[in-house]
Design a protein around this motif. Structure first.
Motif, PDB file in Angstrom:
ATOM      1  N   TYR A 260       4.301  -7.347   0.743  1.00  0.00           N
ATOM      2  CA  TYR A 260       4.541  -8.241  -0.387  1.00  0.00           C
ATOM      3  C   TYR A 260       4.381  -9.673   0.087  1.00  0.00           C
ATOM      4  O   TYR A 260       5.069 -10.110   1.003  1.00  0.00           O
ATOM      5  N   ALA A 262       4.616 -13.538  -0.972  1.00  0.00           N
ATOM      6  CA  ALA A 262       5.159 -14.420  -2.006  1.00  0.00           C
ATOM      7  C   ALA A 262       4.652 -15.833  -1.748  1.00  0.00           C
ATOM      8  O   ALA A 262       4.958 -16.432  -0.710  1.00  0.00           O
ATOM      9  N   ASN A 272      14.547 -11.609  -5.855  1.00  0.00           N
ATOM     10  CA  ASN A 272      14.818 -11.007  -4.546  1.00  0.00           C
ATOM     11  C   ASN A 272      15.334  -9.586  -4.677  1.00  0.00           C
ATOM     12  O   ASN A 272      15.015  -8.717  -3.876  1.00  0.00           O
ATOM     13  N   ILE A 275      12.562  -6.941  -4.949  1.00  0.00           N
ATOM     14  CA  ILE A 275      11.628  -6.618  -3.874  1.00  0.00           C
ATOM     15  C   ILE A 275      12.319  -6.076  -2.644  1.00  0.00           C
ATOM     16  O   ILE A 275      11.733  -6.004  -1.577  1.00  0.00           O
ATOM     17  N   ALA A 278      10.455  -3.455  -0.523  1.00  0.00           N
ATOM     18  CA  ALA A 278       9.177  -3.710   0.150  1.00  0.00           C
ATOM     19  C   ALA A 278       9.315  -3.496   1.648  1.00  0.00           C
ATOM     20  O   ALA A 278      10.328  -3.837   2.250  1.00  0.00           O
ATOM     21  N   GLN A 280       7.382  -4.849   4.032  1.00  0.00           N
ATOM     22  CA  GLN A 280       7.229  -6.094   4.767  1.00  0.00           C
ATOM     23  C   GLN A 280       7.030  -7.232   3.777  1.00  0.00           C
ATOM     24  O   GLN A 280       6.228  -7.119   2.850  1.00  0.00           O
ATOM     25  N   ILE A 281       7.773  -8.307   3.954  1.00  0.00           N
ATOM     26  CA  ILE A 281       7.685  -9.436   3.036  1.00  0.00           C
ATOM     27  C   ILE A 281       7.242 -10.672   3.799  1.00  0.00           C
ATOM     28  O   ILE A 281       7.813 -11.002   4.846  1.00  0.00           O
ATOM     29  N   ALA A 283       6.489 -14.773   3.156  1.00  0.00           N
ATOM     30  CA  ALA A 283       6.734 -15.823   2.165  1.00  0.00           C
ATOM     31  C   ALA A 283       6.093 -17.125   2.612  1.00  0.00           C
ATOM     32  O   ALA A 283       6.173 -17.493   3.788  1.00  0.00           O
ATOM     33  N   ALA A 296      12.707 -12.771   3.749  1.00  0.00           N
ATOM     34  CA  ALA A 296      11.342 -12.499   4.189  1.00  0.00           C
ATOM     35  C   ALA A 296      11.336 -12.101   5.652  1.00  0.00           C
ATOM     36  O   ALA A 296      12.124 -12.594   6.454  1.00  0.00           O
TER      37      ALA A 296
END
Lengths: 316, 295
Positions: A260, A262, A272, A275, A278, A280-281, A283, A296
């Motif tokens: 993901y 952002a 928040n 997600i 998810a 792996q985030i 940002a 993140a």
């Protein structure tokens, strides 16, 4: 999908007295399970089962699976309109033909009928119709002289074919009806894609920090390169960077992609929370205090518009 | 092109739960929504005409360049609400058929009422409705109406566009039961419609002469959001929805007698979970393939 023009045929003269027998439309072998259900009802009523098949080749199979009389006719509705059936069963796929015949005969029609039975005294057809996608069934009954139902072949078990069963094949003179709908053939058609965000593997989401159309174009490039779905948080939707169905939020779509990204999303609680699933985030946001960085895996403090060209170059 | 769209409002499935043990439907929140595929039908109608009513004209006059979209619904306040939604989205007229004799209306009665409305309006070229109705056996209204009006019917359209249909005799039968003469005489090319439908082997294009009845597939388009100003104006104007009774449509008592009567509700059995497929891998694969084919 064969819709016949019934107005050319003489009007029906059907009363409870002159209608008899159970007729089943069997366009292919999949619909043979309707014969099993018809056989069950006909045995309790003591009437014949007629099968209408598209041509002679299915006659033997129809008889083996429960029909007493078989009528080969390319257009089932044309054949039926000349007869005086009491009950008519169509497979679910032919609901339009069934409804046309029902209106022509002034008959009640039960679509996707389950739990079929016939009332002894009134000869009414009792059945149930699933509603709300099958959540529950509405029980109905119809007592018109002709009673029509469409049955889902997948729901009814077919009788084992019994080659010893005897039956007649009755050719009939069936009027040829002109169809007023012409099929011009296959076309290449891309339906507007309804790609639910919840199924996406990679998502690139934008918020108001994307600033302008230039930044949005860069985000789209990134999405294309990664094969990702575009999404937006509430600020992104409000400022026009995404439609309502692209919203990632507790009130929109809760997503759990592999990756993901952002861009320009500050990260409010609604976003928040949506997600957390998810894997792996990543940002990217200009403001180092943005709450997206707390959740993140990797954060980049930079303006997305400046950072994206570098990212795109690095990905090449 | 003048289009008639049939709308149906029903209980929001998000607002009730099924209790199989008690064999009852528990309505937690009584919300009414527009039948989803009817919304798609309305959107398809609005896309077919040059300019739907974009703003706040409550009576919908003087716009659209001669093409109109008329929404019709049977029922009471929930149906009226659905009609106001349709007006806010851009329909020119909304007609509510409100009559106590229609309480138990089945598909046959709805068809006859709709035929009455089409004859009452007089110059309808196309009737659009949703391909599936969530809460009642009303999907059959489409083909039934086509038979009652003697028009062609196309089911489950994904896209509709005007076209010239192949040479066919004009068979409009709207006004008073006589076959109406087309201004060009017989054997001509009249206005037609090209429709994309989904068949097992892919998308096909079907063509038919107008007037016709077409049912619109659910999710085949994205219904537009009404403009906020339009919502306010439509909901404030009492004349935004016209109300007719069954008597205004010249229907006989036989037309209004339902052929199918509702007896109650029943509940299908629960799904069995945790079923194990036994045997060697090939056998398991076959069993699973059968399970999938049954879906």
């Amino acid at each position: 999908m064969d819709i016949a023009d019934l107005s050319a045929l003489p009007g029906p003269d059907l009363t409870a007295e002159n209608c008899a027998d159970l007729w089943v439309v069997v366009p292919d072998l999949n619909a043979a399970s309707l014969l099993g259900e018809a056989r069950r009802l006909a045995d309790s009523l003591g009437c014949y089962v007629h099968a209408i098949v598209p041509d002679e080749s299915l006659s033997e199979q129809a008889i083996a699976r429960g029909a007493d009389r078989v009528h080969p006719a390319p257009e089932a509705v044309a054949c039926l309109a000349t007869q005086q059936p009491e009950f008519v069963f169509f497979p679910l796929a032919h609901f339009a033909e069934a409804a046309r015949l029902a209106q022509h005969f002034r008959a009640g029609l039960i679509t996707d009928a389950r739990n079929l039975s016939v009332d002894d005294s009134t000869r009414a057809l009792l059945g149930s119709h699933p509603v709300y996608g099958g959540d529950y069934w509405v029980d109905v009954s119809t007592a018109s002289p002709v009673k029509i139902a469409t049955l889902d072949p997948r729901v009814y078990p077919a009788l084992y074919p019994d080659p010893a069963r005897a039956g007649e094949v009755l050719p009939s003179a069936v009027p040829v009806l002109e169809s007023r709908v012409h099929d011009t053939g296959l076309v290449v058609y891309q339906p507007q894609p309804w790609r639910p965000l919840t199924k996406a593997k990679i998502i690139v989401a934008v918020g108001n920090g994307i600033k302008d159309a230039e930044g949005f174009a860069l985000a789209e490039q990134l999405a294309q390169k990664l094969g990702a779905e575009m999404a937006a948080d509430r600020s992104g939707v409000d400022f026009g960077w995404g439609a309502e169905d692209r919203l990632v939020a507790v009130t929109g779509a809760e997503v759990a992609p592999e990756l993901y990204i952002a861009l320009g999303i500050r990260g409010d609680t609604y976003h928040n929370a949506a997600i957390v699933g998810a894997k792996q985030i990543i940002a990217v946001h200009a403001n180092p205090e943005a709450s997206i960085f707390t959740i993140a895996d990797y954060g980049v403090v930079a303006s997305p518009k400046e950072f994206l060209p570098k990212l795109l170059a690095a990905l090449d | 092109m003048n289009i008639l769209v049939l709308l149906h409002s029903l209980l929001d499935p998000a607002g009730f739960t099924i209790n199989r043990r008690a064999q009852k439907v528990f309505v937690n929140h009584e919300n009414y929504i527009l039948n989803p595929s009817d919304k798609n039908a309305l959107e398809a109608a609005l896309q077919l005409i040059p300019s739907p009513v974009a703003s706040s004209s409550a009576t919908g006059e003087g716009q659209g360049g001669g093409s109109t979209v008329t929404a019709v619904a049977l029922g009471d306040s929930h149906a009226a609400d659905a009609l106001r939604q349709a007006r806010s989205m851009g329909a020119h007229r909304a007609i509510l058929i409100q009559d106590p004799t229609l309480k138990q209306a089945d598909a046959f009665v709805v068809t006859n009422v709709l035929r009455g409305v089409a004859q009452h309006l007089g110059d309808i070229d196309l009737v659009l409705l949703g391909a599936e109705v969530l809460d009642a056996d009303l999907a059959q209204v489409g083909p039934r109406l086509a038979t009652a009006l003697d028009w062609p019917f196309i089911a489950d359209a994904h896209a509709i566009a005007p076209s010239r249909a192949p040479r066919e005799r004009y068979r409009g039968k709207i006004a008073s039961g006589k076959i109406a003469e087309h201004p060009n005489g017989g054997n001509h090319r009249g206005p037609g419609v090209a429709v994309i439908v989904k068949q097992p082997d892919g998308f096909h294009q079907l063509t038919a002469d107008l007037p016709a009845v077409i049912s619109v597939a659910v999710h085949s388009n994205k219904p537009r959001y009404p403009h906020g100003r339009a919502i306010v104006d439509i909901y404030r104007a009492p004349e935004a929805v016209e109300i007719l009774a069954a008597a205004d449509l010249r229907l006989t008592a036989a037309d209004l007698t339902p052929l199918v009567t509702r007896r109650g509700e029943s509940f299908p059995p629960e799904r069995e979970l945790g079923k194990r497929l036994e045997g060697g891998l090939d056998e398991v694969a076959n069993q699973l393939a059968n399970v999938i084919r049954m879906k």
